[in-house]
Scaffold this active site. Sequence first.
Site, PDB file in Angstrom:
ATOM      1  N   PHE A   1      -7.441  21.925 -24.344  1.00  0.00           N
ATOM      2  CA  PHE A   1      -7.708  20.493 -24.449  1.00  0.00           C
ATOM      3  C   PHE A   1      -8.934  20.212 -23.583  1.00  0.00           C
ATOM      4  O   PHE A   1      -9.103  20.832 -22.529  1.00  0.00           O
ATOM      5  CB  PHE A   1      -6.517  19.629 -24.035  1.00  0.00           C
ATOM      6  CG  PHE A   1      -6.820  18.166 -24.219  1.00  0.00           C
ATOM      7  CD1 PHE A   1      -6.869  17.616 -25.491  1.00  0.00           C
ATOM      8  CD2 PHE A   1      -7.143  17.363 -23.144  1.00  0.00           C
ATOM      9  CE1 PHE A   1      -7.229  16.287 -25.683  1.00  0.00           C
ATOM     10  CE2 PHE A   1      -7.500  16.030 -23.329  1.00  0.00           C
ATOM     11  CZ  PHE A   1      -7.537  15.491 -24.599  1.00  0.00           C
ATOM     12  N   THR A   2      -9.775  19.276 -24.007  1.00  0.00           N
ATOM     13  CA  THR A   2     -11.087  19.054 -23.384  1.00  0.00           C
ATOM     14  C   THR A   2     -11.028  18.936 -21.854  1.00  0.00           C
ATOM     15  O   THR A   2     -11.601  19.751 -21.140  1.00  0.00           O
ATOM     16  CB  THR A   2     -11.729  17.782 -23.970  1.00  0.00           C
ATOM     17  OG1 THR A   2     -10.789  16.706 -23.859  1.00  0.00           O
ATOM     18  CG2 THR A   2     -12.073  17.969 -25.440  1.00  0.00           C
TER      19      THR A   2
ATOM     20  N   PHE B   1     -19.052  14.985 -26.193  1.00  0.00           N
ATOM     21  CA  PHE B   1     -18.635  14.144 -27.325  1.00  0.00           C
ATOM     22  C   PHE B   1     -18.541  12.667 -26.954  1.00  0.00           C
ATOM     23  O   PHE B   1     -18.703  11.801 -27.797  1.00  0.00           O
ATOM     24  CB  PHE B   1     -17.301  14.638 -27.899  1.00  0.00           C
ATOM     25  CG  PHE B   1     -16.169  14.661 -26.915  1.00  0.00           C
ATOM     26  CD1 PHE B   1     -15.992  15.749 -26.075  1.00  0.00           C
ATOM     27  CD2 PHE B   1     -15.275  13.609 -26.823  1.00  0.00           C
ATOM     28  CE1 PHE B   1     -14.954  15.783 -25.159  1.00  0.00           C
ATOM     29  CE2 PHE B   1     -14.232  13.631 -25.910  1.00  0.00           C
ATOM     30  CZ  PHE B   1     -14.078  14.719 -25.070  1.00  0.00           C
TER      31      PHE B   1
ATOM     32  N   LYS C   1      -0.220   8.064 -23.408  1.00  0.00           N
ATOM     33  CA  LYS C   1       0.202   8.445 -24.757  1.00  0.00           C
ATOM     34  C   LYS C   1       1.684   8.115 -24.933  1.00  0.00           C
ATOM     35  O   LYS C   1       2.042   6.966 -25.052  1.00  0.00           O
ATOM     36  CB  LYS C   1      -0.046   9.936 -24.980  1.00  0.00           C
ATOM     37  CG  LYS C   1      -1.488  10.413 -25.210  1.00  0.00           C
ATOM     38  CD  LYS C   1      -2.523   9.992 -24.276  1.00  0.00           C
ATOM     39  CE  LYS C   1      -3.870  10.650 -24.469  1.00  0.00           C
ATOM     40  NZ  LYS C   1      -4.197  11.732 -23.591  1.00  0.00           N
TER      41      LYS C   1
ATOM     42  N   ASP D   1       1.717  20.624 -20.354  1.00  0.00           N
ATOM     43  CA  ASP D   1       0.986  19.396 -20.643  1.00  0.00           C
ATOM     44  C   ASP D   1       1.929  18.566 -21.504  1.00  0.00           C
ATOM     45  O   ASP D   1       2.066  18.810 -22.706  1.00  0.00           O
ATOM     46  CB  ASP D   1      -0.329  19.708 -21.376  1.00  0.00           C
ATOM     47  CG  ASP D   1      -1.138  18.435 -21.635  1.00  0.00           C
ATOM     48  OD1 ASP D   1      -0.541  17.335 -21.620  1.00  0.00           O
ATOM     49  OD2 ASP D   1      -2.355  18.543 -21.853  1.00  0.00           O
TER      50      ASP D   1
ATOM     51  N   ARG E   1     -13.301  15.842 -33.797  1.00  0.00           N
ATOM     52  CA  ARG E   1     -12.694  16.939 -33.050  1.00  0.00           C
ATOM     53  C   ARG E   1     -13.177  18.227 -33.705  1.00  0.00           C
ATOM     54  O   ARG E   1     -12.514  18.809 -34.529  1.00  0.00           O
ATOM     55  CB  ARG E   1     -11.168  16.863 -33.069  1.00  0.00           C
ATOM     56  CG  ARG E   1     -10.592  15.694 -32.299  1.00  0.00           C
ATOM     57  CD  ARG E   1     -10.375  15.970 -30.819  1.00  0.00           C
ATOM     58  NE  ARG E   1     -11.475  15.574 -29.966  1.00  0.00           N
ATOM     59  CZ  ARG E   1     -11.313  15.201 -28.700  1.00  0.00           C
ATOM     60  NH1 ARG E   1     -10.130  15.114 -28.151  1.00  0.00           N
ATOM     61  NH2 ARG E   1     -12.354  14.929 -27.958  1.00  0.00           N
TER      62      ARG E   1
ATOM     63  N   TYR F   1       0.832  -1.208   0.000  1.00  0.00           N
ATOM     64  CA  TYR F   1       0.000   0.000   0.000  1.00  0.00           C
ATOM     65  C   TYR F   1       0.862   1.253   0.000  1.00  0.00           C
ATOM     66  O   TYR F   1       0.570   2.226  -0.683  1.00  0.00           O
ATOM     67  CB  TYR F   1      -0.946   0.014   1.220  1.00  0.00           C
ATOM     68  CG  TYR F   1      -1.956   1.143   1.123  1.00  0.00           C
ATOM     69  CD1 TYR F   1      -3.178   0.940   0.481  1.00  0.00           C
ATOM     70  CD2 TYR F   1      -1.662   2.408   1.624  1.00  0.00           C
ATOM     71  CE1 TYR F   1      -4.089   1.971   0.353  1.00  0.00           C
ATOM     72  CE2 TYR F   1      -2.571   3.450   1.497  1.00  0.00           C
ATOM     73  CZ  TYR F   1      -3.783   3.224   0.866  1.00  0.00           C
ATOM     74  OH  TYR F   1      -4.668   4.251   0.730  1.00  0.00           O
TER      75      TYR F   1
END
Length: 459
Positions: free
Chosen positions: A127-128, A451, A261, A218, A385, A75
């Site tokens: 970005f969303t 979306f 990514k 980001d 998009r 943990y």
Amino acid sequence: MKNIKHSWAEPYKIKMVELLKMTTPAQRKKAMQDAGYNTFLLKSEDVYIDLLTDSGTSAMSDRQWAGMMMGDEAYAGSRNFYHLESVVKDIYGYKYLIPTHQGRGAENILSKILIKKGDIIPGNMYFTTTRLHQELAGGKFEDIIIDEAHDPENDFPFKGNIDLNKLDKLIKKYGAKRIPYVSMATSVNMAGGQPISMKNLKELRAFTKKHGIRVIHDMTRVAENAYFIQQKEKGYKDKTIREIVKEINSYTDGATMSAKKDALVNIGGFLAVNDWDVFEEARNMVVVYEGLHTYGGLAGRDMEAMAIGIGESVNDDHIKARVGQVIYLGEKMLEYNVPIVTPIGGHGIFVDAKKFLPHISQDQFPAQTLAAEVYLDAGIRTMERGVVSAGRKANGENYYPKLELVRFTIPRRVYTQAHMDVIAESVARVYERRNKIKGMKMIYEPKYLRFFQAKFEKL
Ligand SMILES: *Cc1c(COP(=O)(O)O)cnc(C)c1O
């Protein structure tokens, strides 16, 4: 001998394969109707080539899989956390690490810590999830990307750049105190995976330093951005991807990362900062939203796979083949005269739906329509998009983005060149019958990030 082409090829060979189901046109028609013409609502089983996203869809290496077996599922204080922490410090250059279940977990914590009600957050295109967390924390996002980014045909090589005049105007209008940080993304996703240049980053660093404003990165696709700097920016062709990535990060104060990514894992992310005070608060807050600060919602094995994946992601041969495959697909589409965003970006091909379907107005969702048609043709799943992704403003009005795109995102190390040929040919077939395609209307709209779950009907 001079005219012989020098092709790239993948720096790996295949050890295991995943079998795919082939579908008939009738099966695809039924599947698309059941999904309300939203590719997010299709069953993965009904998809032949899945280009919905490059997020969490990469193929892990044998080394990463071996790392999964080395998971320390304690943990607290898992050895995999300490491995990941050392990799983030060593390869990315950030001092303090908070693991999170994925990128938006880091965005949530960071936004809550740095943003106060009424703050302005300038950034190189929204970005969303990033913008939504900024708004939920009481801030307002302001786009300061260069104008070229909004023009799908402009060939400027660094369309991810920030316009410092736009930033200066915001500082004059609101004052630097109301701007907690600049939200800077590498490989700007919504602009078509467009890179930011090192020169622009250096200028941004100098400018924000003068005004006492942080730069938060980001860094979801930082290695792909580094590849374009290596290939296109003066003075970087002899530098390694690893060196370039570290230099990019050195001009920023912290980062949010979706490791799904660039970092070649199926789940995971983190927040990394250089500022002890922000770290302390984040370490406290992560316990509320994600889990203890040495796992942040991840299993030990996930952190191990991420630590190994980060190392593989900054390998020059890897990134050359990765981006090389994307460029191969883009050039193939251009040969068929399909309108795409150029220059070709690092993680996918973005088809210009406004140009593809000029007879369909934005109120009738051209990109959503095109994504549905591409699936019907050969079972290829892509993502809208455009106006659907852009959502609504706080006052309920629709955002009408200039770019109305369909994204063909390429998972890393998953598909072959033959798949790329099948994709380009399918899109070319849809392009040939484009005049017969009609738009759609929305029949169900969720409140947040519509979306993902909206449903449509053909007109
Ligand atoms: C995917 C993504 C995120 C969000 O990360 P998740 O892991 O999906 O939560 C943030 N920014 C960019 C640019 C992304 O592509």
